[in-house]
Design an enzyme around this catalytic site. Sequence first.
Site, mmCIF file in Angstrom:
data_model
loop_
_atom_site.group_PDB
_atom_site.id
_atom_site.type_symbol
_atom_site.label_atom_id
_atom_site.label_comp_id
_atom_site.label_asym_id
_atom_site.label_seq_id
_atom_site.Cartn_x
_atom_site.Cartn_y
_atom_site.Cartn_z
ATOM 1 C CG HIS A 72 42.993 58.636 -77.532
ATOM 2 N ND1 HIS A 72 42.545 58.471 -78.827
ATOM 3 C CD2 HIS A 72 42.658 57.494 -76.870
ATOM 4 C CE1 HIS A 72 41.962 57.291 -78.938
ATOM 5 N NE2 HIS A 72 42.012 56.678 -77.764
ATOM 6 C CG HIS A 84 39.399 54.226 -76.756
ATOM 7 N ND1 HIS A 84 40.712 54.168 -77.187
ATOM 8 C CD2 HIS A 84 39.200 53.072 -76.068
ATOM 9 C CE1 HIS A 84 41.277 53.065 -76.773
ATOM 10 N NE2 HIS A 84 40.393 52.375 -76.086
ATOM 11 C CB CYS A 173 39.585 59.319 -81.104
ATOM 12 S SG CYS A 173 40.842 60.617 -80.882
#
Length: 242
Positions: A72, A84, A173
């Site tokens: 991530h 994010h 992301c």
Amino acid sequence: MLDTLTFLLEKLFLLAHIKLSSLLPPLGVECAEPPPTSKRCDWEDSPPQPASASHRFQRGDLLEVPRTLFTHFGIYLGDDRVAHLIPDILPALTADSRQIEEMVTNTRLLVGVIAKRASVRVDSVEDFAYGAGILLNAMDRSVRKSPLAGEEVALRAEWLVGTVAYSLLWNNCEHFVTYCRYGTAQSLQTDKFCEWLKLLIRDQRNAMLTALLGLLSMAYMGISVSTALPAFLIPFTLWMAS
């Protein structure tokens, strides 16, 4: 039903999000001279940082959290805040900001992936890391472009905060952070997955394997349109593409 979907989604993440570390040069290799916009070599044998070390981060830094099935990414905005992109169905269902600002649950994330809905949100470093260590600007050694100035990176991330469309492979992301930091959206993990998929399709042994599985399915389930058609079309397509 939800448990089954969660299991299948985890397997898809496992395939789609190949660890970025496989694309990076091994630790211990002399670090390249930093680009003009960077005054330090953040990745030089740098171990993952705990969330409590946010005082070491600078505005515009790219934060990377390696997890079991995927990685991530987020952009540090300063004052213990991280922007994010995360799959989330709730913004499409309610305008209640208090509910939306709560930490995204697995159910919200799963339904968001399926519905292709996400949001660029701002969370604390601790909530963003979710107990994992944080790599600082590790992607700088993989992307060919030099990072933009930290303030511009952060402003880009802040400008994109809100509801966005989501795609596991084409708008995730990693696309968000690479657009903010380097000016071009890309996903090295997606590129790696597509390269693996291309090699898989080009291998003629897979066409023969699917043909064998098709014959076995017809032998077990009987010959019908629902068994014979896939048993012919799938191996034929793979063979022609190989």
